[in-house]
Structures are given as C-alpha cells and as structure tokens.
Enzyme design. Structure first.
Site, short mmCIF file in Angstrom:
data_model
loop_
_atom_site.label_atom_id
_atom_site.label_comp_id
_atom_site.label_asym_id
_atom_site.label_seq_id
_atom_site.Cartn_x
_atom_site.Cartn_y
_atom_site.Cartn_z
CG ASP A 218 -1.96 1.02 1.25
OD1 ASP A 218 -3.12 0.65 0.98
OD2 ASP A 218 -1.64 2.21 1.50
CG ASP A 235 -4.64 8.67 -12.17
OD1 ASP A 235 -4.98 8.23 -11.05
OD2 ASP A 235 -5.46 9.10 -13.00
CD GLU A 261 -4.29 3.61 -0.96
OE1 GLU A 261 -5.33 3.26 -1.56
OE2 GLU A 261 -4.27 3.87 0.24
N1 LIG Z 1 -4.78 9.31 -8.25
C1 LIG Z 1 -5.45 8.29 -7.81
N2 LIG Z 1 -5.76 8.20 -6.52
C2 LIG Z 1 -6.46 7.13 -6.07
C3 LIG Z 1 -6.85 6.11 -6.93
N3 LIG Z 1 -7.51 5.18 -6.20
C4 LIG Z 1 -7.52 5.61 -4.92
N4 LIG Z 1 -6.88 6.80 -4.83
C5 LIG Z 1 -6.67 7.63 -3.66
O1 LIG Z 1 -5.84 7.01 -2.72
C6 LIG Z 1 -6.06 7.63 -1.46
C7 LIG Z 1 -6.04 6.64 -0.38
O2 LIG Z 1 -6.16 7.32 0.85
P1 LIG Z 1 -6.13 6.62 2.21
O3 LIG Z 1 -6.93 5.36 2.16
O4 LIG Z 1 -6.50 7.64 3.25
O5 LIG Z 1 -4.66 6.17 2.41
P2 LIG Z 1 -3.32 6.99 2.44
O6 LIG Z 1 -3.53 8.44 2.24
O7 LIG Z 1 -2.37 6.34 1.45
O8 LIG Z 1 -2.86 6.73 3.87
P3 LIG Z 1 -2.16 5.45 4.44
O9 LIG Z 1 -2.56 4.29 3.57
O10 LIG Z 1 -2.66 5.33 5.84
O11 LIG Z 1 -0.70 5.70 4.37
C8 LIG Z 1 -7.40 8.37 -1.60
O12 LIG Z 1 -7.16 9.76 -1.62
C9 LIG Z 1 -7.95 7.92 -2.93
O13 LIG Z 1 -8.68 8.94 -3.59
C10 LIG Z 1 -6.52 6.26 -8.32
O14 LIG Z 1 -6.84 5.41 -9.17
N5 LIG Z 1 -5.82 7.34 -8.70
#
Ligand SMILES: Nc1nc2c(ncn2[C@@H]2O[C@H](COP(=O)(O)OP(=O)(O)OP(=O)(O)O)[C@@H](O)[C@H]2O)c(=O)[nH]1
Length: 339
Positions: A218, A235, A261
């Site tokens: 992750d 992305d 992610e």
């Molecule tokens: N650019 C982009 N962002 C994505 C995609 N899928 C998910 N995200 C973003 O990934 C982020 C995940 O946030 P969180 O689940 O809070 O996790 P994090 O900010 O990485 O925090 P931790 O995992 O605790 O380190 C969110 O802002 C989603 O919008 C994608 O396909 N593209």
C-alpha cells in the site's frame, strides 16, 4: 432402338453399368476400369473437345483422368436409361451431377452426360466399346479433367477468410480479456484474475502440502500526494509503482491492483521469510527512487503486510492475516514490512 426397362438384357446392362460406376467413380481403379473396355473401344468427350479415335488414346484419357484425381467422386445420378440397338449392342445414358472435394472445400458440377455403347458377348460381361462423355470441364482449363485448380483457388480464399477471422477473433478475445481481468489505469491484473490465482494456490497448497505467500502492498499517505499534486500525478505514481512491481517479481508470481492504492502479490512455492525478503526488496528499491515530476522529486514510500498460507487456510483467512500485517506496518510508522 428400343428402350429397355426390364428383362435379362436390362438386368445384365444395369449390373455392368453399376460395376463401371464403382470402378471408375468410387474406387478410381485404372486397371479395373480399363478391364471393362473392349479392346477396340474409342470415344469422345464433348465438354473438352477430346476425341479418342483409337483405343490407345481412350485408355490414355482414362489413365490421366483417374490418375489426376484419385479420390472418390461423389455422384448424384439424375437419370439412367438403356436402349437396345441390336441384340448385341446396348447404349446406356446417364445424366448426373458429381462433386469433388479437397481438405476444405467441395465443388459440384452439374449435368454431366455419360453415354456408353456396350457390346454384349454371348458369354461373359458386357464390355464398353464406345464412350461419349460430356464433362462440363471446358470452363476449367484444357488440361484438367476436373476443376482442381479452381477448387484450389476457392480453398485458398476460404483459408484466408478463416485465417483473418481467427486473427480478428483472437484480437477481440485479447481485448475482452484485457477488459475483464486487467485494471485500466495500470494494465495490471485486477481482482477477478488474482482471485482465480488465489483459488488455484489454495487448492494446490492443500492437495500437495505446498506453501505460498501473499504480500499486501500500500502506498503511504497517498491521499496527501493526491491533495498536494493532483489526481493525475497520483495516477502516474500508481502506474510507476505497477511497473516497479512487475519488474521486480518472478514470472511465476502474480501481481494485481487490489483496489485504490493497494496491490496484492501472490508468490507460489514461497515461505514467509522469502516473501518478506521480496517485500523488503520492493519497498527499499522504491524508497530510494523518488518519483520525478517536472524537475523535482516526490518521495513515495510503501507499507507491506506479508502472510504465508497455513494448513487449512482458505483465501479469506490468509488475506485477513496479510491485511492485519499491513495495518501493523501502517500503525508502526509506515515505510516498513510486517508479517
Ligand atoms: N490518483 C489516484 N488516486 C487514487 C486512486 N484510487 C484511490 N486513490 C486515492 O488514494 C487515497 C487513499 O487514501 P487513504 O486510504 O486515506 O490512504 P493513504 O492516504 O495512502 O494513507 P495510508 O494508507 O494510511 O498511508 C485516496 O485519496 C484515494 O482517492 C486512483 O486510481 N488514482
């Protein structure tokens, strides 16, 4: 000239003609066919303007014909009639369609006329003494008793069509497969495919007592990255991570985008300690290679949760352990691997 429809002469000629059809069209037996010809037999074929004014020429034509196309010719006899000319001479007339085939195609030629003049000796079988055949072959080239060249050309066209169709079907299948099992952004497998892989591994593990491991992976603080640099940059980072993963696992391992992610890697035949090493290698290599954006660097780190299948594990159990390990990695400060 009397048309025959019954009686011993009719029966004798009918049997002789049936025998001729069998030898000539079905068995394509040159010697057996020629044995039915009278020593002085001659003939002509109007379809190709062929004449055999002497017995040797007629035999040559028969040899070429039977030798040129050795498979059985399929016949559909439309009409068959016998006419008695003298007590010793009978004419048989046949109107027929015949078909020839090669591996892929079949061609039917219609309305061929076969007239044979039979000599009926006092003893023994009737013999053919004159042949008049009208093959519809003048359309197909001087040298061909059967339209083999044309059939070959038709077959080639059919082959080509089949080939092109197969190619386009393969391409469509590939595109469909892409859509069903691949993640659109990264091109990695999606959950559909990785679920199949997990199912296979669980079955294999329980049947052969083999171990496999999984890594949940992750991106850290990805929300912040998105917020600070925009979704498009996010992305790009996901794509670059996908490439990084694919380039650093074995061919036998399978990686997929699990969602958002988060990524999952399945490592067959891999013990926990080995899987932890793989995770660490991925994590460290990514850490020291910050993402480059328009001349400046965005540091990106990964957290990993690793689990190895245990006896009696189902998919849910092993994924839950890996997920808990990932949670611990996050809770313990991120940019680390837990198992
Ligand atoms: N650019 C982009 N962002 C994505 C995609 N899928 C998910 N995200 C973003 O990934 C982020 C995940 O946030 P969180 O689940 O809070 O996790 P994090 O900010 O990485 O925090 P931790 O995992 O605790 O380190 C969110 O802002 C989603 O919008 C994608 O396909 N593209």
């Amino acid at each position: 000239m009397e048309r025959l429809s019954e009686g011993p002469v009719y029966e004798r000629c009918l049997a002789a003609l049936d025998e001729h059809i069998r030898r000539y069209f079905v068995e394509r037996d040159i010697q057996a066919t020629l044995a039915q010809y009278h020593d002085n037999a001659v003939g002509l074929g109007t379809g190709r303007g062929e004449t055999a004014m002497d017995p040797a020429s007629l035999r040559e034509i028969v040899r070429n014909d039977l030798g040129g196309y050795t498979s059985s010719v399929e016949l559909d006899i439309k009409t068959r009639a016998f006419y008695q000319v003298t007590p010793e001479v009978v004419i048989s007339q046949m109107l027929l369609d015949f078909s020839i085939t090669n591996n892929t195609h079949r061609m039917t030629l219609r309305e061929s006329r076969h007239n044979l003049v039979w000599h009926l000796p006092a003893e023994g079988d009737p013999r053919i003494c004159h042949v008049h055949v009208s093959f519809p072959t003048d359309l197909h080239g001087e040298e061909e008793p059967y339209p083999l060249k044309e059939l070959e050309e038709v077959s080639q066209v059919v082959d080509e069509l089949i080939h092109n169709r197969t190619q386009s079907l393969t391409e469509s299948y590939r595109r469909l497969e892409q859509m069903v099992v691949r993640d659109r952004l990264t091109g990695m497998y999606n959950r559909v495919r990785i679920d199949e892989v997990l199912e296979q591994e669980v079955v294999r593990a329980s049947r052969y007592q083999r171990h496999f491991s999984v890594i949940f992976l992750d991106l850290d603080h990805f929300k912040q990255i998105n917020d600070n640099h925009g979704h498009l940059v996010g992305d790009k980072i996901l794509k670059s991570l996908a490439k990084h993963i694919q380039g650093n696992i074995r061919e036998t391992d399978t990686a997929a985008r699990w969602g958002g992610e988060e990524f999952l890697i399945v490592l067959p035949e891999t013990e926990l300690s080995e899987a932890v090493q793989v995770a660490e290698k991925l994590r460290q290599a990514f850490e020291v290679r910050p993402f480059q954006l328009d001349g400046y660097e965005i540091p990106v780190t990964l957290s990993m949760g690793v689990a190895c299948c245990q006896d009696g594990d189902n998919i849910e159990a092993i994924l839950t352990r890996a997920d808990k390990a990932l949670y611990r990695a996050k809770a313990n400060g991120r940019n680390r691997t837990e198992s």
